[in-house]
Motif scaffolding. Structure first.
Motif, short mmCIF file in Angstrom:
data_model
loop_
_atom_site.label_atom_id
_atom_site.label_comp_id
_atom_site.label_asym_id
_atom_site.label_seq_id
_atom_site.Cartn_x
_atom_site.Cartn_y
_atom_site.Cartn_z
N LEU A 1 -35.46 -5.44 -17.20
CA LEU A 1 -34.26 -6.29 -17.22
C LEU A 1 -34.10 -6.83 -18.64
O LEU A 1 -34.83 -7.74 -19.05
CB LEU A 1 -34.42 -7.44 -16.22
N SER B 1 -30.24 -9.73 -22.41
CA SER B 1 -28.79 -9.88 -22.41
C SER B 1 -28.17 -9.66 -21.04
O SER B 1 -26.99 -9.95 -20.83
CB SER B 1 -28.16 -8.90 -23.40
N GLN B 2 -28.96 -9.13 -20.10
CA GLN B 2 -28.44 -8.82 -18.76
C GLN B 2 -28.96 -9.77 -17.70
O GLN B 2 -28.76 -9.53 -16.50
CB GLN B 2 -28.82 -7.37 -18.38
N PHE C 1 -29.87 -7.01 -8.19
CA PHE C 1 -29.66 -6.34 -9.46
C PHE C 1 -28.80 -5.10 -9.26
O PHE C 1 -28.73 -4.52 -8.17
CB PHE C 1 -31.00 -5.90 -10.08
N ILE D 1 -28.47 0.18 -13.91
CA ILE D 1 -27.50 0.63 -14.91
C ILE D 1 -28.00 1.83 -15.72
O ILE D 1 -27.22 2.45 -16.46
CB ILE D 1 -27.11 -0.51 -15.87
N SER E 1 -29.55 -4.76 -14.22
CA SER E 1 -28.74 -5.86 -14.76
C SER E 1 -28.46 -6.88 -13.67
O SER E 1 -28.04 -6.51 -12.56
CB SER E 1 -27.42 -5.33 -15.32
N ARG E 2 -28.67 -8.14 -14.00
CA ARG E 2 -28.27 -9.24 -13.13
C ARG E 2 -26.88 -9.73 -13.53
O ARG E 2 -26.11 -10.21 -12.71
CB ARG E 2 -29.30 -10.37 -13.25
N ARG E 3 -26.57 -9.59 -14.82
CA ARG E 3 -25.30 -10.08 -15.36
C ARG E 3 -24.10 -9.42 -14.67
O ARG E 3 -23.12 -10.09 -14.34
CB ARG E 3 -25.26 -9.82 -16.86
#
Length: 487
Positions: free
Chosen positions: A151, A154-155, A174, A177, A189-191
């Motif tokens: 991870l 930034s994500q 999540f 990606i 990515s969590r974002r």
């Protein structure tokens, strides 16, 4: 081909030696039994195994092959997985390693088992759950179905996380990606999940947004002119003028990033992209009760919040300020600027002179807290009284004497000397002491007129102009008297 099916060349020679004395049927049965033990044992496959023993470094696993396999202990993530006799799925890395043993991997087997699931999640965009394990350079390692994924920092969130260590151990959803099977590289990515949720909430808020609504929000950013509030997918501006009925210099005096606020929707444009919010509008306007709380003549205490050329503003409470005009600062002191008496931040007590609720003005007096010294001037300095006082100012039309602090008298040029002078500065200086007679009061205008001519005679004679010439004191007399005093 025989080697691929049954084992090494040495194994085959040993078998051939044993089966040379057997019948054909016995030979076929023996070869079939040996082949059964090797069925499915080939590189790149996942097979079932049994833990035989383990130590701090390695785990010995039996997969019903001619030799046991060795797996590094660190590949077993959970302590409960390690037990003699426990069954475990392993991946065959090599049939025969450098030491002649089969090379196995539990970590690779775990990866292969969940790979298809991860691949499907990547292709379909499915949100999968994972647990944050540990910090590494650039991000956090996530446990995803028992294997490790990366991870990136930034994500992690929609905004920068100040302390990523605080997230370790948390489980969350999540989006996969990036996948690379040969490198066993998985990036999540969590974002993206949060952005999608934010977009969904934004649409929901936009559809239901109305003027006058009261909503919960979180302070997202602070500027000099206000604060941006996240209403749950959509941002609104809380302007500094809508934060409080009182006076503040910067929004940070009232709010901080991350603070939860209850705000009121004041306005928005047609697309509902620019949303104006209010905080003070949730409180009653303080001027509604000003007239009853601060009637004329009451004493009030407050803090000086602003200084101008014409006075000082004092805060009585948030949103309510009164003006102390420069003329209401002192009975005795000649104030050229309010800063000579008051400073911003001073706490003072004043008297309310008047309240104009419509114009939202309150007039205050600082000098009213003390007694007006001019009230006693007629008694203290009656007409005809002779006093001696220093000159404090020279004017073109006369001189000003200070009889006491706050009480000044004026001697006109015509009553200063009988000699012909154009301006007082030709014969007098600041600090010089003069004997004078009180000839006129005007308490209302705060004026006291004095005369320095012939102070020894009756002042009424001076006023009527009937004094004999021989009784008058001339400027030459003053100079001669001064010379005698110096000698």
């Amino acid at each position: 081909m025989a080697q691929l099916l049954f084992g090494t060349e040495a194994d085959l020679l040993e078998i051939e030696g044993k089966i040379s004395h057997l019948t054909q049927e016995e030979n076929e049965a023996l070869l079939a039994a040996y082949s059964a033990t090797l069925e499915g044992v080939e590189e790149g496959k996942i097979v079932a195994g049994t833990i035989l023993e383990f130590d701090d470094t390695n785990v010995i696993v039996d997969i019903s092959f001619k030799s046991e396999g060795v797996i590094p202990r660190h590949e077993f993530k959970l302590p409960e997985e390690l037990a003699v006799g426990a069954h475990v799925d392993v991946y065959i890395e090599q049939i025969e390693g450098e030491d002649g043993q089969i090379v196995l991997s539990k970590q690779r087997a775990d990866f292969m088992k969940v790979w298809e699931r991860i691949r499907d999640a990547y292709e379909t965009g499915e949100v999968v759950d994972g647990t944050l394990l540990r910090r590494i350079k650039g991000g956090i390692v996530v446990d995803l179905f028992g294997i490790e994924a990366f991870l990136p920092g930034s994500q992690i969130d929609l905004r920068q996380i100040p302390d990523m260590d605080a997230l370790i151990g948390q489980s969350m959803g999540f989006r996969v990606i990036k996948v690379h099977k040969s490198r066993r590289n998985i990036v999540v990515s969590r974002r993206i999940v949060l952005e999608e949720e934010r977009s969904r909430l934004r649409d929901q808020i936009i559809d239901t947004l109305e003027r006058g609504q009261v909503r919960e929000g979180v302070v997202k950013n602070i500027t000099d002119f206000g604060a941006f509030i996240d209403l749950g997918g959509v941002d609104g501006l809380l302007h500094i003028t809508d934060m409080t009925w009182g006076r503040i210099s910067h929004p940070s005096e009232l709010v901080h990033i991350g603070a939860k606020l209850t705000v009121k929707v004041l306005d928005f444009n047609d697309r509902k992209e620019r949303i104006s919010l209010g905080l003070k509008q949730l409180q009653e306007h303080p001027w509604k009760t000003v007239a009853t709380k601060y009637p004329e003549g009451v004493r009030v205490k407050g803090k000086i919040v602003s200084i101008t050329d014409y006075g000082a503003f004092m805060e009585l409470e948030q949103g309510v300020e009164g003006l102390i005009h420069i003329s209401e600062m002192s009975w005795t002191q000649h104030v050229n600027h309010p800063s000579e008496v008051l400073q911003k931040g001073d706490t003072v007590t004043c008297m309310v002179l008047s309240v104009d609720k419509e114009k939202r003005r309150i007039s205050l007096s600082l000098k009213a807290m003390g007694e007006d010294p001019w009230k006693v001037v007629p008694n203290k300095y009656p007409l005809g009284k002779q006093v001696e006082a220093p000159i404090v100012r020279l004017l073109d039309r006369g001189v000003v004497l200070e009889l006491e602090e706050g009480i000044e008298g004026f001697v006109p040029l015509s009553k200063l000397t009988e000699e012909q002078i154009r301006v007082p500065a030709e014969a007098f200086r600041v600090g010089q002491s003069l004997k004078v007679t009180v000839v006129e009061h005007d308490v209302e205008s705060r004026k006291l007129t004095l005369s320095a001519i012939d102070t020894s005679s009756d002042w009424r004679a001076y006023v009527s102009g009937s004094r004999p010439e021989e009784n008058r004191t001339t400027l030459g007399d003053i100079f001669r008297a001064a010379q005698q005093n110096q000698q």
